[in-house]
Design an enzyme around this catalytic site. Structure first.
Site, PDB file in Angstrom:
ATOM      1  N   HIS A 170       0.874  -1.011  -0.044  1.00 44.16           N
ATOM      2  CA  HIS A 170      -0.085  -0.188  -0.157  1.00 44.16           C
ATOM      3  C   HIS A 170       0.963   1.346  -0.001  1.00 44.16           C
ATOM      4  O   HIS A 170       1.847   1.463   0.887  1.00 44.16           O
ATOM      5  CB  HIS A 170      -0.876  -0.167   1.279  1.00 44.16           C
ATOM      6  CG  HIS A 170      -1.614   1.256   1.370  1.00 44.16           C
ATOM      7  ND1 HIS A 170      -1.126   2.094   2.511  1.00 44.16           N
ATOM      8  CD2 HIS A 170      -2.810   1.721   0.582  1.00 44.16           C
ATOM      9  CE1 HIS A 170      -2.198   3.133   2.222  1.00 44.16           C
ATOM     10  NE2 HIS A 170      -3.098   2.814   1.427  1.00 44.16           N
ATOM     11  N   ASN A 171       0.429   2.204  -0.629  1.00 46.42           N
ATOM     12  CA  ASN A 171       1.239   3.500  -0.824  1.00 46.42           C
ATOM     13  C   ASN A 171       2.858   3.131  -0.783  1.00 46.42           C
ATOM     14  O   ASN A 171       3.517   3.434  -0.154  1.00 46.42           O
ATOM     15  CB  ASN A 171       0.936   4.404   0.386  1.00 46.42           C
ATOM     16  CG  ASN A 171      -0.446   5.075   0.203  1.00 46.42           C
ATOM     17  OD1 ASN A 171      -0.918   4.884  -0.639  1.00 46.42           O
ATOM     18  ND2 ASN A 171      -0.618   5.572   1.313  1.00 46.42           N
ATOM     19  N   GLU A 200       1.142   0.098  -5.370  1.00 46.10           N
ATOM     20  CA  GLU A 200       0.248   1.003  -5.630  1.00 46.10           C
ATOM     21  C   GLU A 200       0.970   2.407  -6.080  1.00 46.10           C
ATOM     22  O   GLU A 200       2.113   2.635  -5.806  1.00 46.10           O
ATOM     23  CB  GLU A 200      -0.496   1.148  -4.048  1.00 46.10           C
ATOM     24  CG  GLU A 200      -1.462   2.365  -4.506  1.00 46.10           C
ATOM     25  CD  GLU A 200      -2.339   2.635  -3.169  1.00 46.10           C
ATOM     26  OE1 GLU A 200      -3.488   2.682  -3.138  1.00 46.10           O
ATOM     27  OE2 GLU A 200      -1.543   2.541  -2.123  1.00 46.10           O
ATOM     28  N   ASP A 202      -0.054   6.145  -6.713  1.00 47.76           N
ATOM     29  CA  ASP A 202      -0.910   7.599  -6.626  1.00 47.76           C
ATOM     30  C   ASP A 202      -0.633   8.431  -7.798  1.00 47.76           C
ATOM     31  O   ASP A 202       0.580   9.081  -7.556  1.00 47.76           O
ATOM     32  CB  ASP A 202      -0.974   8.243  -5.226  1.00 47.76           C
ATOM     33  CG  ASP A 202      -1.787   7.389  -4.228  1.00 47.76           C
ATOM     34  OD1 ASP A 202      -2.118   6.098  -4.539  1.00 47.76           O
ATOM     35  OD2 ASP A 202      -2.200   8.057  -3.140  1.00 47.76           O
ATOM     36  N   HIS A 215       1.389  11.377  -2.200  1.00 44.19           N
ATOM     37  CA  HIS A 215       0.231  11.254  -1.351  1.00 44.19           C
ATOM     38  C   HIS A 215      -0.627  12.629  -1.505  1.00 44.19           C
ATOM     39  O   HIS A 215      -0.299  13.371  -0.972  1.00 44.19           O
ATOM     40  CB  HIS A 215       0.631  10.828   0.013  1.00 44.19           C
ATOM     41  CG  HIS A 215      -0.675  10.070   0.705  1.00 44.19           C
ATOM     42  ND1 HIS A 215      -0.912  10.108   1.885  1.00 44.19           N
ATOM     43  CD2 HIS A 215      -1.616   9.438   0.255  1.00 44.19           C
ATOM     44  CE1 HIS A 215      -1.845   9.240   2.443  1.00 44.19           C
ATOM     45  NE2 HIS A 215      -2.324   8.967   1.275  1.00 44.19           N
ATOM     46  N   GLU A 249      -3.937   4.756  -8.395  1.00 49.56           N
ATOM     47  CA  GLU A 249      -4.819   5.345  -7.766  1.00 49.56           C
ATOM     48  C   GLU A 249      -4.763   6.794  -8.628  1.00 49.56           C
ATOM     49  O   GLU A 249      -3.995   7.654  -8.416  1.00 49.56           O
ATOM     50  CB  GLU A 249      -4.287   5.662  -6.253  1.00 49.56           C
ATOM     51  CG  GLU A 249      -5.007   6.351  -5.454  1.00 49.56           C
ATOM     52  CD  GLU A 249      -6.402   5.555  -5.101  1.00 49.56           C
ATOM     53  OE1 GLU A 249      -7.636   6.120  -4.732  1.00 49.56           O
ATOM     54  OE2 GLU A 249      -6.211   4.269  -4.752  1.00 49.56           O
TER      55      GLU A 249
END
Length: 633
Positions: A170-171, A200, A202, A215, A249
């Site tokens: 995640h992230n 992931e 973003d 983020h 994302e």
């Protein structure tokens, strides 16, 4: 013979007289005795009779015996040696079969072990093994707790993707917290090196028409999307040959989405899966079929057949809109009652739907560049609405992302339905937004219901990442683990919250014998620690149990416990065992010294070494536990 061999090996080092602690350490390494420098330093000091910082050849012999000739190994050797000096091939074979459960071993195997580990040539030529050879064998990778077979890809890799647990982060771009920390390529590189298969990214609009990764709405630093993709291309298949999923994302405008599509195609080339495979028009392909492929996970417009029809056409400037039902951000406050009502409600919803007075869903229009949409093949991102909706409408290539809090509520309310859902569709679980410190949840509860992508913050050490790293040691560290049959079976009745029925339990017995050169306590000025070991089983709730040894005071070098623990594990296919070594602290609490986690069914039987790793996941070799393992099904 042993004495003559020993003197031959070390004599040259003493031609100039006595040696200091650094030369002592190097000489032990030359003799194939792995050492912790702090322990060598402490034992050197105790054996330096004149306290001059230099030792004689006889003092070195004493240090060597303390470091290498452990009492518990001497006891095992003497049990099988007829003259307590050597093991004949038949003695070694007897040990391997009776103690190590190597039932298929032959005299030829015993001969090969002697040839590999016996350091004394005369003994080796006589087809015998001295104690020196035996300690080197017992300290070798062959006597580790982790099964060698589990260190290779041994599972059937021809099932569809949804039949596997997939190592997921995640992230991935963050290497610290979620608000102020830096974004760094190392996040992607280190995750891939650890075997992670779902990353992931973003994506946000950047200046000069260059998308950036960070983020959003925070002070975290930014990376160029192109740089991230180039790093992934370089390291994607270094550890594992199996497919990598890029979970986007995506917050970019359509023009910058087109830039992303161009970058993905230019950097990955033929590795990028951009069309459905002819043999898989209506089902997910297998990891085997998708070897060395990159899959994009993002929103998608239209069907796979429509994507194929557009292949090769100019999609520049083509933008499609779709309506997304967006879950309210504050899903942490939803009542279980509200969720239960929602699960049974399949009617059309208006722009804002409310259950029990709480706003749950809202509709919004989303624009997607067709160039990017058409790169999404088998991993289309789709909002989760309800299990009933998924049963009726969800397509085979659509996957859901569910926040940990909502997933936990669904798990408590409808675990069996959740399992039926994950049997059909790839489901990704991610940490709640409130985890601004990049902390993690316990992934085990979601593995228990078959969630394929349980995404963790890889940059944050601790129990959840220990479980993650331990679980994905299996199947050669490939990042793909075939789910147990009861999480794949269409007629499954399995529910992790209920007492298991029709299982094949394991009775596991572990004798925790001793510690080997454990890390000293930070509070010790020498090489001491008040050591204890915690053994903990993670799996379905009924299998979760924790036991611990007594404390051995002021001994991190060779504490002896000789304590036996028994565990009855109802669902061993999902169980992990974690060994944690601590130093007791009466005022400040216990101090973590090291740990090791692995799947229960990947444990070797017999006398085994448990290697220890730091909180950050680094090897603490030669620190280990020495145990005896026995289990039956």
């Amino acid at each position: 013979m042993e004495s003559k061999w020993f003197l031959t090996m070390i004599r040259d080092e003493f031609r100039g007289g006595k040696i200091n602690v650094d030369k002592t350490y190097k000489l032990l390494e030359k003799l194939s005795i792995p050492c912790n420098y702090l322990h060598v330093k402490s034992i050197f000091k105790a054996n330096d009779r004149l306290k001059q910082g230099r030792i004689t050849i006889e003092e070195f012999r004493s240090i060597y015996r303390i470091m290498a000739h452990r009492e518990e190994i001497i006891e095992i050797f003497n049990t099988y040696s007829e003259n307590q000096k050597f093991l004949f091939e038949k003695n070694l074979l007897q040990f391997l079969i009776q103690e190590q459960y190597a039932l298929d071993m032959t005299k030829n195997n015993a001969f090969e072990i002697i040839q590999k580990y016996e350091p004394i040539e005369e003994v080796k030529r006589a087809h015998q093994m001295s104690f020196e050879g035996f300690i080197r064998y017992m300290g070798s990778p062959e006597c580790l707790i982790f099964k060698t077979d589990c260190g290779k890809v041994y599972q059937d890799m021809n099932h569809p993707l949804n039949d596997y647990f997939i190592s997921s982060s995640h992230n991935t771009y963050l290497v610290s917290d979620q608000l102020l920390g830096p974004s760094d390529l190392w996040g992607y590189i280190s995750a891939l090196v650890k075997g992670c298969r779902c990353l992931e990214i973003d994506c946000w609009d950047g200046s000069r028409n260059e998308p950036v990764v960070y983020h959003g709405y925070t002070l975290t630093s930014k990376l160029l999307f192109k740089t991230v993709i180039q790093a992934i291309e370089k390291y994607a298949f270094l550890t594992s040959d199996y497919p990598v999923v890029l979970s986007l994302e995506n917050h970019c405008s359509p023009p910058q989405q087109e830039v992303m599509a161009d970058i993905l195609q230019c950097v990955f080339g033929d590795s990028l899966l951009s069309d459905m495979l002819d043999d898989f028009p209506d089902k997910l392909p297998s990891p085997e079929v998708l070897k060395f492929k990159i899959l994009v996970r993002n929103k998608k417009i239209g069907s796979l057949m429509e994507t194929r029809e557009r292949k090769g056409s100019d999609k520049h400037g083509q933008v499609a809109e779709y309506e997304e039902i967006d879950q309210d951000v504050d899903d942490e406050v939803k009542a279980s009652k509200s969720l239960a009502v929602l699960e049974d409600n399949s009617e059309e919803r208006s722009d804002t739907i409310s259950v029990a007075g709480l706003p749950l869903f809202r509709r919004r229009r989303v624009k997607v560049a067709m160039a990017l949409s058409d790169l999404v093949i088998y991993t289309k991102a789709e909002k989760f609405r309800s299990f009933q909706y998924s049963r009726l409408y969800q397509q085979f290539n659509e996957s859901n992302s569910i926040g940990e809090s909502e997933a936990r509520k669904l798990l408590k309310l409808k675990a069996h339905e959740f399992i039926l859902h994950t049997r059909m569709f790839i489901t990704r679980i991610y940490p709640k937004a409130m985890r601004a410190d990049s902390s993690n949840f316990n992934p085990q509860e979601f593995w228990n219901i078959g969630c394929q992508m349980v995404a963790l913050n890889f940059q944050t050490p601790g129990l959840p990442m220990d479980l993650q790293n331990g679980k994905f040691l299996d199947n050669g560290g490939s990042g793909y683990i075939l789910k147990p049959h009861f999480l794949r079976d269409i007629e499954t009745q399995f529910d992790p919250n209920e007492t298991p029925r029709d299982t094949d339990p394991v009775t596991l017995t572990i004798r925790l014998i001793s510690g080997i050169q454990l890390p000293p306590s930070n509070n010790s000025s020498s090489n001491k620690a008040n050591t204890l070991v915690i053994l903990e089983i993670f799996g379905v709730p009924d299998d979760h149990v924790r036991q611990q040894t007594r404390v051995i005071k002021k001994n991190a070098f060779c504490p002896r416990w000789n304590e036996t623990f028994t565990f009855i594990i109802q669902v061993p296919e999902l169980a992990l065992i974690r060994f944690v070594v601590e130093s007791q602290g009466l005022i400040t609490g216990n101090e973590f010294l090291g740990q090791y986690t692995l799947p229960v069914l990947c444990m070797n039987k017999g006398y085994r070494r448990v290697p220890l790793f730091s909180k950050m996941g680094e090897s603490l070799e030669p620190a280990a536990l020495f145990i005896y393992v026995w289990y039956v099904r």
